[in-house]
Scaffold this active site. Structure first.
Site, PDB file in Angstrom:
ATOM      1  N   ASP A 308       0.853  -1.176   0.000  1.00 14.22           N
ATOM      2  CA  ASP A 308       0.000   0.000   0.000  1.00 14.22           C
ATOM      3  C   ASP A 308       0.899   1.240   0.000  1.00 14.22           C
ATOM      4  OD1 ASP A 308      -3.216   0.568   1.637  1.00 14.22           O
ATOM      5  OD2 ASP A 308      -2.109   1.750   0.160  1.00 14.22           O
ATOM      6  N   GLU A 503     -10.356   7.046   4.764  1.00 10.43           N
ATOM      7  CA  GLU A 503      -9.323   6.424   5.608  1.00 10.43           C
ATOM      8  C   GLU A 503      -9.345   6.971   7.038  1.00 10.43           C
ATOM      9  OE1 GLU A 503      -6.347   6.134   1.799  1.00 10.43           O
ATOM     10  OE2 GLU A 503      -5.654   5.290   3.680  1.00 10.43           O
TER      11      GLU A 503
HETATM   12  C1  GLC Z   1      -4.367   4.359   0.044  1.00  6.92           C
HETATM   13  C2  GLC Z   1      -5.270   3.215   0.413  1.00  6.92           C
HETATM   14  C3  GLC Z   1      -5.437   2.171  -0.669  1.00  6.92           C
HETATM   15  C4  GLC Z   1      -5.261   2.799  -2.039  1.00  6.92           C
HETATM   16  C5  GLC Z   1      -3.847   3.332  -2.140  1.00  6.92           C
HETATM   17  C6  GLC Z   1      -3.596   4.043  -3.479  1.00  6.92           C
HETATM   18  O1  GLC Z   1      -3.627   4.776   1.160  1.00  6.92           O
HETATM   19  O2  GLC Z   1      -4.991   2.530   1.630  1.00  6.92           O
HETATM   20  O3  GLC Z   1      -6.739   1.600  -0.494  1.00  6.92           O
HETATM   21  O4  GLC Z   1      -5.488   1.831  -3.047  1.00  6.92           O
HETATM   22  O5  GLC Z   1      -3.517   4.224  -1.082  1.00  6.92           O
HETATM   23  O6  GLC Z   1      -4.392   5.188  -3.583  1.00  6.92           O
END
Ligand code: GLC
Length: 615
Positions: A308, A503
């Protein structure tokens, strides 16, 4: 006699095959990997044998477009993937500009020695939601309330059509989290708290994105690579803390959180993204047992494992130590997403020092190349003759409207207030959230966090009500309770709920409504008129004390751009079928309130799991 090859022969070999000495084959122009009749597996293995260690390491790097110092760095460093994080859009946010940007990056990659195309990934999590004008579908919690895998698969197909139209071929979706505590800011990204529901709908969305049967269907021009995320138990953290720690027994881990991944792998999901969170104190990005042992070994996942956003930076140690941990845990591609120079240098030294083996690098790069061959990127690196009108198309809006009306849960309808009559009813719509597209769409809409206002094209709840009735002049909208007395009405529709977040910014210790929203409901009820509350939220909210102040209550979740779907239910063009995908808690004190817990203590729930009325 030792077989000493004449020096002149070795000189010729080195001249013809300059990279030969590095254990790689020479002239790739005639490489078997270019033969599209061979299997993706054979082609990936063959291409790997031509690659230098620098080329291999570059393939493991995923960089956000906004951090590229120059597009030429894609070739300079042989980057394997580019992404658009939430809101990372070209200056002109139009489908044409997206396509032009992505194709430009791809041409940089095709200009390298081996011409390995990039992957381009984006969070198309409820429509192609970074793109202005794209249809925004209900967030997963609303799809969970529909309980309809066939509908969800159709949504996946539609979203894939919009993503492909912008030249992109990879979405970081579906989120197959199983949220266990509504205090978590990402609750709405989950279909619900029942692992079987999540498993069913997650697999359906994967089929919609990727086509069937995967992985063969990935090579079709109208399919995109899906990502099951975030592996694993991102929704099980204590107190619903985002990126927190989930204290789980092995049984809970398997029965609740791993369950959707079993179905995702069976559905042929092409990639998996690892979670920021921890399990029993171990960061998932360091969890080799679960990544290599369970995901790869036990579930037999043979696709791409990605980290991530900058998740390696949350691990202890130097940059080298962080990267060694993540790569040795089994992650193939690192979403850096910024310092690609530092990444390449660090991983190169890790390989030279033997901290990360060449074998591990080869395994990771093999998965990356295999994914690219499966997607058909070597034959079709650039999507040809796309149809820009797919983005925001009427058929997709109609599908989203269908999803909205099927997602609405009727929680109260005293005296049969609903459905309302379209003819002759004087309707007072109360609250500014009634006319706010950004509120309806929630987070992950145009920007990462989303925001209030007319963020894209669509129909607000107020606009939908006015479109539905025979005489729109009988619909009056007021934003404040103080204006109520000025309006003659037969019924009041109060729209309350959450303002956009994503988030960790959505983590809450208090899920009651804002004082302002509560007062709207109370003042509306004091008029003596029938009060219909429309709750726009990414999760159940604490409304116990307000329930007596409303005659009817609709939970509409985060419905997206097609507000007409809510009017369909309000006026009875569609009798509500939505069912709660979460137990609805009576108070904050009872959290976390699981289905099982509410079975033993029903008094803790205001509404039980699966509850929903109809007309
Ligand atoms: C974010 C998220 C993830 C996402 C990634 C790219 O922090 O946790 O779900 O796909 O970054 O945007």
């Amino acid at each position: 006699m030792k077989n000493h090859k004449p020096v002149w022969l070795l000189m010729i070999v080195f001249l013809l095959f300059p990279t030969w000495g590095c254990g790689v084959k020479g002239d790739p122009s005639r490489g078997r990997f270019r033969d599209s009749s061979l299997s993706p597996e054979e082609r990936a293995r063959d291409l790997l044998s031509y690659m230098t260690i620098e080329e291999k390491i570059g393939q493991m790097a995923m960089v956000d477009r906004g951090y590229l110092k120059s597009p030429h760095d894609i070739a300079e460093y042989g980057l394997g993937a580019i992404l658009s994080g939430g809101g990372s859009a070209p200056r002109r946010n139009t489908p044409e500009s997206w396509k032009e940007m992505v194709d430009g990056f791809q041409r940089e990659a095709l200009g390298t020695r081996l011409g390995i195309p990039i992957l381009y990934g984006i969070d198309a999590v409820h429509g192609h939601n970074n793109v202005h004008g794209a249809v925004i579908f209900p967030h997963n919690i609303g799809l969970g309330a529909t309980g309809d895998p066939e509908l969800v698969e159709r949504i996946g197909r539609a979203v894939a059509e919009e993503v492909v139209a912008t030249g992109i071929h990879w979405t970081f979706a579906p989120c197959v989290t199983v949220p266990q505590d509504e205090r978590w800011g990402r609750t709405y990204e989950g279909f619900g708290e029942d692992p079987e529901l999540v498993a069913r709908l997650g697999a359906a969305l994967i089929r919609g994105f990727q086509g069937v049967p995967a992985p063969e269907s990935l090579a079709r021009p109208d399919t995109i690579l899906a990502t099951a995320k975030h592996f694993v138990a991102d929704g099980g953290t204590t107190g619903g803390k985002d990126r927190g720690d989930a204290r789980l027994t092995e049984e809970e881990l398997r029965k609740v959180h791993l369950r959707p991944y079993v179905e995702a792998v069976k559905a042929g999901v092409g990639s998996v993204m690892v979670s920021f969170s921890s399990i029993n104190g171990v960061k998932m990005h360091a969890n080799r047992d679960l990544i290599q042992g369970v995901l790869r070994g036990e579930l037999g996942f043979d696709g791409l494992i990605v980290s991530d956003w900058a998740a390696h930076t949350e691990l202890p140690g130097s940059l080298e130590e962080k990267l060694a941990t993540v790569i040795n845990a089994g992650v193939d591609m690192i979403m850096i997403p910024d310092d690609y120079r530092g990444f390449v240098a660090a991983v190169k030294s890790l390989v030279e020092e033997g901290v990360v083996s060449r074998k591990r690098i080869d395994e990771a790069v093999y998965r990356i190349l295999l994914t690219k061959f499966r997607l058909g990127l070597f034959e079709r690196p650039i999507q040809e003759d796309v149809d820009f009108s797919m983005v925001g198309s009427e058929p997709h809006r109609a599908l989203a409207r269908e999803a909205v009306r099927k997602s609405v849960v009727l929680l109260k309808n005293d005296g049969g207030v609903l459905p309302l009559k379209k003819e002759g009813t004087r309707i007072l719509v109360l609250g500014d959230k009634a006319d706010d597209l950004g509120v309806q769409c929630g987070g992950w809409t145009i920007t990462w966090q989303g925001k209030r206002g007319r963020v894209t094209e669509g129909t607000t709840i107020l606009e939908a009500i006015r479109k539905a009735v025979s005489d729109p002049s009988l619909v009056t909208h007021v934003r404040r309770a103080s204006q109520l007395a000025q309006v003659k009405a037969d019924v009041i529709i109060v729209v309350v709920g959450e303002t956009p977040y994503a988030e960790m910014y959505g983590d809450r210790q208090d899920l009651s409504l804002t004082r302002e929203d509560a007062e709207l409901i109370i003042h509306a009820s004091q008029t003596g008129l029938p009060v219909v509350v429309v709750l726009v939220s990414g999760r159940p909210r604490i409304i116990t004390d307000l329930l007596d102040s409303m005659d009817a209550l609709l939970a509409v979740w985060l419905p997206g751009t097609e507000g007409d779907g809510i009017a369909d239910v309000l006026f009875g063009d569609y009798a509500p079928t939505g069912k709660l995908p979460f137990v609805w808690p009576r108070s904050m004190e009872v959290l976390p309130l699981t289905i099982e817990e509410s079975g033993h203590h029903p008094e803790k729930a205001l509404f039980p799991y699966g509850y929903g009325l109809s007309y």
